[in-house]
Design a protein around this motif. Structure first.
Motif, PDB file in Angstrom:
ATOM      1  N   UNK A  54     -50.962   6.480  -2.813  1.00 48.39           N
ATOM      2  CA  UNK A  54     -50.940   5.019  -2.784  1.00 48.39           C
ATOM      3  C   UNK A  54     -50.742   4.454  -4.182  1.00 48.39           C
ATOM      4  N   UNK A  55     -50.020   3.364  -4.247  1.00 49.11           N
ATOM      5  CA  UNK A  55     -49.881   2.643  -5.497  1.00 49.11           C
ATOM      6  C   UNK A  55     -50.328   1.214  -5.256  1.00 49.11           C
ATOM      7  N   UNK A  56     -50.748   0.544  -6.337  1.00 50.26           N
ATOM      8  CA  UNK A  56     -51.163  -0.845  -6.194  1.00 50.26           C
ATOM      9  C   UNK A  56     -50.026  -1.702  -5.669  1.00 50.26           C
ATOM     10  N   UNK A  57     -48.807  -1.430  -6.093  1.00 48.86           N
ATOM     11  CA  UNK A  57     -47.666  -2.231  -5.642  1.00 48.86           C
ATOM     12  C   UNK A  57     -47.458  -2.100  -4.139  1.00 48.86           C
ATOM     13  N   UNK A  58     -47.560  -0.883  -3.623  1.00 49.98           N
ATOM     14  CA  UNK A  58     -47.370  -0.676  -2.188  1.00 49.98           C
ATOM     15  C   UNK A  58     -48.498  -1.333  -1.394  1.00 49.98           C
ATOM     16  N   UNK A  59     -49.709  -1.240  -1.897  1.00 51.97           N
ATOM     17  CA  UNK A  59     -50.847  -1.867  -1.220  1.00 51.97           C
ATOM     18  C   UNK A  59     -50.674  -3.383  -1.224  1.00 51.97           C
ATOM     19  N   UNK A  60     -50.270  -3.942  -2.345  1.00 58.17           N
ATOM     20  CA  UNK A  60     -50.066  -5.385  -2.434  1.00 58.17           C
ATOM     21  C   UNK A  60     -48.963  -5.832  -1.485  1.00 58.17           C
ATOM     22  N   UNK A  61     -47.899  -5.054  -1.388  1.00 57.99           N
ATOM     23  CA  UNK A  61     -46.812  -5.379  -0.456  1.00 57.99           C
ATOM     24  C   UNK A  61     -47.332  -5.381   0.982  1.00 57.99           C
ATOM     25  N   UNK A  62     -48.125  -4.377   1.340  1.00 58.80           N
ATOM     26  CA  UNK A  62     -48.694  -4.314   2.684  1.00 58.80           C
ATOM     27  C   UNK A  62     -49.645  -5.479   2.936  1.00 58.80           C
ATOM     28  N   UNK A  63     -50.430  -5.824   1.922  1.00 58.48           N
ATOM     29  CA  UNK A  63     -51.354  -6.955   2.046  1.00 58.48           C
ATOM     30  C   UNK A  63     -50.577  -8.254   2.263  1.00 58.48           C
ATOM     31  N   UNK A  64     -49.509  -8.427   1.506  1.00 61.12           N
ATOM     32  CA  UNK A  64     -48.695  -9.641   1.645  1.00 61.12           C
ATOM     33  C   UNK A  64     -48.126  -9.743   3.060  1.00 61.12           C
ATOM     34  N   UNK A  65     -47.706  -8.631   3.631  1.00 57.83           N
ATOM     35  CA  UNK A  65     -47.160  -8.617   4.990  1.00 57.83           C
ATOM     36  C   UNK A  65     -48.254  -8.890   6.015  1.00 57.83           C
ATOM     37  N   UNK A  66     -49.390  -8.204   5.877  1.00 57.44           N
ATOM     38  CA  UNK A  66     -50.475  -8.351   6.846  1.00 57.44           C
ATOM     39  C   UNK A  66     -51.119  -9.735   6.797  1.00 57.44           C
ATOM     40  N   UNK A  67     -51.117 -10.371   5.628  1.00 54.10           N
ATOM     41  CA  UNK A  67     -51.795 -11.654   5.459  1.00 54.10           C
ATOM     42  C   UNK A  67     -50.810 -12.806   5.321  1.00 54.10           C
ATOM     43  N   UNK A  68     -49.647 -12.696   5.934  1.00 49.54           N
ATOM     44  CA  UNK A  68     -48.617 -13.724   5.749  1.00 49.54           C
ATOM     45  C   UNK A  68     -49.028 -15.093   6.283  1.00 49.54           C
ATOM     46  N   UNK A  69     -50.032 -15.156   7.152  1.00 52.36           N
ATOM     47  CA  UNK A  69     -50.525 -16.436   7.659  1.00 52.36           C
ATOM     48  C   UNK A  69     -51.821 -16.853   6.987  1.00 52.36           C
ATOM     49  N   UNK A  70     -52.193 -16.165   5.927  1.00 48.39           N
ATOM     50  CA  UNK A  70     -53.457 -16.416   5.247  1.00 48.39           C
ATOM     51  C   UNK A  70     -53.222 -16.637   3.758  1.00 48.39           C
ATOM     52  N   UNK A  71     -54.241 -17.142   3.108  1.00 46.60           N
ATOM     53  CA  UNK A  71     -54.261 -17.207   1.654  1.00 46.60           C
ATOM     54  C   UNK A  71     -55.160 -16.074   1.193  1.00 46.60           C
ATOM     55  N   UNK A  72     -54.702 -15.282   0.253  1.00 49.01           N
ATOM     56  CA  UNK A  72     -55.495 -14.178  -0.290  1.00 49.01           C
ATOM     57  C   UNK A  72     -55.898 -14.542  -1.714  1.00 49.01           C
ATOM     58  N   UNK A  73     -57.204 -14.489  -1.973  1.00 49.06           N
ATOM     59  CA  UNK A  73     -57.724 -14.646  -3.327  1.00 49.06           C
ATOM     60  C   UNK A  73     -58.114 -13.260  -3.801  1.00 49.06           C
ATOM     61  N   UNK A  74     -57.434 -12.771  -4.814  1.00 48.84           N
ATOM     62  CA  UNK A  74     -57.653 -11.434  -5.347  1.00 48.84           C
ATOM     63  C   UNK A  74     -58.454 -11.569  -6.630  1.00 48.84           C
ATOM     64  N   UNK A  75     -59.769 -11.342  -6.542  1.00 48.39           N
ATOM     65  CA  UNK A  75     -60.663 -11.474  -7.692  1.00 48.39           C
ATOM     66  C   UNK A  75     -60.811 -10.107  -8.331  1.00 48.39           C
ATOM     67  N   UNK A  76     -60.268  -9.951  -9.532  1.00 47.87           N
ATOM     68  CA  UNK A  76     -60.247  -8.644 -10.172  1.00 47.87           C
ATOM     69  C   UNK A  76     -60.013  -8.771 -11.669  1.00 47.87           C
ATOM     70  N   UNK A  77     -60.323  -7.708 -12.377  1.00 51.33           N
ATOM     71  CA  UNK A  77     -59.957  -7.645 -13.788  1.00 51.33           C
ATOM     72  C   UNK A  77     -58.785  -6.679 -14.001  1.00 51.33           C
ATOM     73  N   UNK A  78     -58.285  -6.089 -12.921  1.00 49.32           N
ATOM     74  CA  UNK A  78     -57.107  -5.215 -12.990  1.00 49.32           C
ATOM     75  C   UNK A  78     -55.862  -6.077 -12.807  1.00 49.32           C
ATOM     76  N   UNK A  79     -55.063  -6.206 -13.832  1.00 50.03           N
ATOM     77  CA  UNK A  79     -53.962  -7.163 -13.842  1.00 50.03           C
ATOM     78  C   UNK A  79     -52.585  -6.545 -13.650  1.00 50.03           C
ATOM     79  N   UNK A  80     -52.510  -5.273 -13.335  1.00 45.74           N
ATOM     80  CA  UNK A  80     -51.237  -4.571 -13.284  1.00 45.74           C
ATOM     81  C   UNK A  80     -50.192  -5.272 -12.416  1.00 45.74           C
ATOM     82  N   UNK A  81     -50.602  -5.843 -11.289  1.00 48.66           N
ATOM     83  CA  UNK A  81     -49.648  -6.467 -10.367  1.00 48.66           C
ATOM     84  C   UNK A  81     -49.617  -7.992 -10.457  1.00 48.66           C
ATOM     85  N   UNK A  82     -50.308  -8.577 -11.428  1.00 47.57           N
ATOM     86  CA  UNK A  82     -50.418 -10.033 -11.496  1.00 47.57           C
ATOM     87  C   UNK A  82     -49.078 -10.738 -11.693  1.00 47.57           C
ATOM     88  N   UNK A  83     -48.117 -10.088 -12.304  1.00 47.39           N
ATOM     89  CA  UNK A  83     -46.821 -10.740 -12.495  1.00 47.39           C
ATOM     90  C   UNK A  83     -46.096 -10.943 -11.175  1.00 47.39           C
TER      91      UNK A  83
END
Length: 172
Positions: A100-129
Protein backbone atom coordinates in the motif's frame (compact mmCIF):
# COMPACT_ATOMS: atom_id res chain seq x y z
CA UNK A 1 -12.27 25.74 29.96
CA UNK A 2 -9.46 27.35 28.08
CA UNK A 3 -10.10 28.45 24.49
CA UNK A 4 -7.85 26.31 22.28
CA UNK A 5 -8.96 27.35 18.80
CA UNK A 6 -10.49 30.67 17.79
CA UNK A 7 -11.80 32.30 14.63
CA UNK A 8 -11.97 28.94 12.83
CA UNK A 9 -13.94 29.26 9.62
CA UNK A 10 -13.94 27.20 6.43
CA UNK A 11 -16.33 25.41 4.14
CA UNK A 12 -16.03 22.32 2.00
CA UNK A 13 -18.22 20.59 -0.56
CA UNK A 14 -18.99 16.87 -0.90
CA UNK A 15 -16.09 15.07 -2.52
CA UNK A 16 -13.44 17.37 -1.07
CA UNK A 17 -10.60 16.26 1.16
CA UNK A 18 -9.30 18.91 3.53
CA UNK A 19 -5.93 18.30 5.16
CA UNK A 20 -5.63 19.79 8.64
CA UNK A 21 -2.17 20.06 10.14
CA UNK A 22 0.12 22.06 12.38
CA UNK A 23 2.78 21.60 15.00
CA UNK A 24 2.40 18.95 17.72
CA UNK A 25 -0.29 20.01 20.24
CA UNK A 26 -1.61 22.82 18.01
CA UNK A 27 -5.25 21.69 18.26
CA UNK A 28 -5.71 19.15 15.41
CA UNK A 29 -7.17 16.48 17.67
CA UNK A 30 -9.26 19.04 19.54
CA UNK A 31 -10.81 20.17 16.26
CA UNK A 32 -11.57 16.54 15.42
CA UNK A 33 -13.16 16.04 18.83
CA UNK A 34 -15.39 19.07 18.26
CA UNK A 35 -16.77 17.38 15.14
CA UNK A 36 -17.36 14.24 17.20
CA UNK A 37 -19.39 16.21 19.73
CA UNK A 38 -16.81 15.57 22.47
CA UNK A 39 -15.96 19.26 23.02
CA UNK A 40 -18.33 22.20 23.22
CA UNK A 41 -17.93 24.98 20.71
CA UNK A 42 -19.14 28.48 20.16
CA UNK A 43 -20.45 29.56 16.81
CA UNK A 44 -21.83 27.17 14.25
CA UNK A 45 -20.85 23.96 12.49
CA UNK A 46 -23.26 23.11 9.71
CA UNK A 47 -23.76 19.95 7.63
CA UNK A 48 -26.10 20.42 4.70
CA UNK A 49 -27.51 23.54 6.33
CA UNK A 50 -28.21 21.84 9.68
CA UNK A 51 -26.41 22.65 12.93
CA UNK A 52 -24.11 19.90 14.27
CA UNK A 53 -25.59 20.25 17.79
CA UNK A 54 -28.98 19.21 16.37
CA UNK A 55 -27.76 16.13 14.50
CA UNK A 56 -27.16 12.53 15.45
CA UNK A 57 -23.33 12.61 15.43
CA UNK A 58 -22.69 9.00 14.30
CA UNK A 59 -24.98 9.58 11.33
CA UNK A 60 -22.88 12.44 9.95
CA UNK A 61 -19.35 12.00 11.35
CA UNK A 62 -16.99 9.03 11.11
CA UNK A 63 -13.64 8.98 12.87
CA UNK A 64 -10.44 6.97 12.87
CA UNK A 65 -8.16 8.14 15.66
CA UNK A 66 -4.56 7.67 16.66
CA UNK A 67 -5.20 4.32 18.30
CA UNK A 68 -7.85 2.32 16.46
CA UNK A 69 -9.40 -0.41 18.54
CA UNK A 70 -10.31 -3.92 17.49
CA UNK A 71 -13.43 -5.77 18.49
CA UNK A 72 -13.02 -9.04 20.37
CA UNK A 73 -13.96 -10.94 17.23
CA UNK A 74 -12.46 -12.07 13.95
CA UNK A 75 -10.50 -9.80 11.64
CA UNK A 76 -13.37 -10.26 9.18
CA UNK A 77 -15.88 -8.88 11.70
CA UNK A 78 -13.55 -5.99 12.52
CA UNK A 79 -13.50 -5.09 8.83
CA UNK A 80 -17.21 -5.58 8.11
CA UNK A 81 -18.52 -4.21 11.45
CA UNK A 82 -21.71 -6.23 11.23
CA UNK A 83 -22.25 -5.99 7.48
CA UNK A 84 -22.48 -9.16 5.44
CA UNK A 85 -20.56 -10.00 2.33
CA UNK A 86 -16.96 -10.02 1.33
CA UNK A 87 -14.09 -8.14 2.96
CA UNK A 88 -12.33 -7.87 -0.40
CA UNK A 89 -13.79 -4.47 -1.47
CA UNK A 90 -12.76 -2.94 1.85
CA UNK A 91 -9.28 -4.46 1.70
CA UNK A 92 -8.88 -3.22 -1.86
CA UNK A 93 -10.08 0.27 -0.87
CA UNK A 94 -7.31 0.56 1.72
CA UNK A 95 -4.77 -1.15 -0.56
CA UNK A 96 -4.15 -4.08 1.78
CA UNK A 97 -3.78 -6.77 -0.93
CA UNK A 98 -0.49 -5.20 -2.31
CA UNK A 99 2.25 -2.91 -1.00
CA UNK A 100 0.00 0.00 0.00
CA UNK A 101 1.04 3.55 -0.65
CA UNK A 102 -0.45 6.73 0.78
CA UNK A 103 -1.32 7.89 -2.74
CA UNK A 104 -3.28 4.73 -3.52
CA UNK A 105 -5.09 4.89 -0.18
CA UNK A 106 -5.96 8.55 -0.73
CA UNK A 107 -7.26 7.75 -4.22
CA UNK A 108 -9.46 4.98 -2.79
CA UNK A 109 -10.66 7.30 -0.02
CA UNK A 110 -11.54 9.99 -2.56
CA UNK A 111 -13.59 7.44 -4.54
CA UNK A 112 -15.31 5.91 -1.51
CA UNK A 113 -16.13 9.31 0.04
CA UNK A 114 -17.19 11.15 -3.11
CA UNK A 115 -20.46 12.20 -1.42
CA UNK A 116 -18.75 13.24 1.80
CA UNK A 117 -16.30 15.79 3.09
CA UNK A 118 -13.14 14.22 4.52
CA UNK A 119 -11.12 16.08 7.14
CA UNK A 120 -7.66 14.51 7.28
CA UNK A 121 -6.05 15.56 10.58
CA UNK A 122 -2.39 14.60 10.45
CA UNK A 123 1.18 15.77 10.62
CA UNK A 124 2.15 13.56 7.65
CA UNK A 125 2.10 15.92 4.68
CA UNK A 126 3.35 13.70 1.86
CA UNK A 127 0.05 13.82 -0.07
CA UNK A 128 -1.07 17.34 0.90
CA UNK A 129 -0.27 18.79 -2.51
CA UNK A 130 -3.05 16.59 -3.95
CA UNK A 131 -5.74 17.70 -1.45
CA UNK A 132 -8.50 20.15 -2.27
CA UNK A 133 -7.74 22.41 0.70
CA UNK A 134 -5.13 22.55 3.43
CA UNK A 135 -5.64 24.10 6.86
CA UNK A 136 -2.63 25.11 8.95
CA UNK A 137 -3.26 25.59 12.69
CA UNK A 138 -0.89 27.93 14.51
CA UNK A 139 -1.38 29.89 17.73
CA UNK A 140 -5.01 28.72 17.94
CA UNK A 141 -5.91 30.08 14.53
CA UNK A 142 -6.57 28.36 11.23
CA UNK A 143 -5.20 29.47 7.86
CA UNK A 144 -6.81 27.63 4.96
CA UNK A 145 -5.91 27.56 1.29
CA UNK A 146 -4.34 25.30 -1.27
CA UNK A 147 -1.05 23.55 -0.60
CA UNK A 148 0.68 26.01 -2.94
CA UNK A 149 -0.83 29.02 -1.17
CA UNK A 150 0.28 27.79 2.25
CA UNK A 151 3.75 26.98 0.92
CA UNK A 152 4.03 30.63 -0.10
CA UNK A 153 2.63 32.29 3.03
CA UNK A 154 3.37 29.94 5.96
CA UNK A 155 7.07 29.44 6.70
CA UNK A 156 6.41 26.76 9.33
CA UNK A 157 4.15 24.78 6.95
CA UNK A 158 6.74 25.00 4.17
CA UNK A 159 9.53 23.89 6.54
CA UNK A 160 7.49 20.93 7.81
CA UNK A 161 6.51 19.84 4.29
CA UNK A 162 10.00 20.18 2.84
CA UNK A 163 11.53 18.49 5.87
CA UNK A 164 9.31 15.45 5.28
CA UNK A 165 10.08 15.46 1.56
CA UNK A 166 13.80 15.59 2.30
CA UNK A 167 14.14 19.15 1.03
CA UNK A 168 16.23 21.79 2.70
CA UNK A 169 13.64 24.56 2.85
CA UNK A 170 13.94 25.90 -0.70
CA UNK A 171 10.84 26.71 -2.82
CA UNK A 172 8.11 24.25 -3.75
Amino acid sequence: GEEILRDVSFSARPGEIVGITGAVACGKSTLGQVFLGEFPYRGSIRFGGRELRDLEIPAVVGYLGHQPELLCDSIRENILLGDTGSCRPWLEAVCMQDQATEAAILHSLRTAARDSVVLLLTHRLDQFETLDQVAWIEDGRLDIGTHRELMERRTAYRALYLGQKGGGGHGA
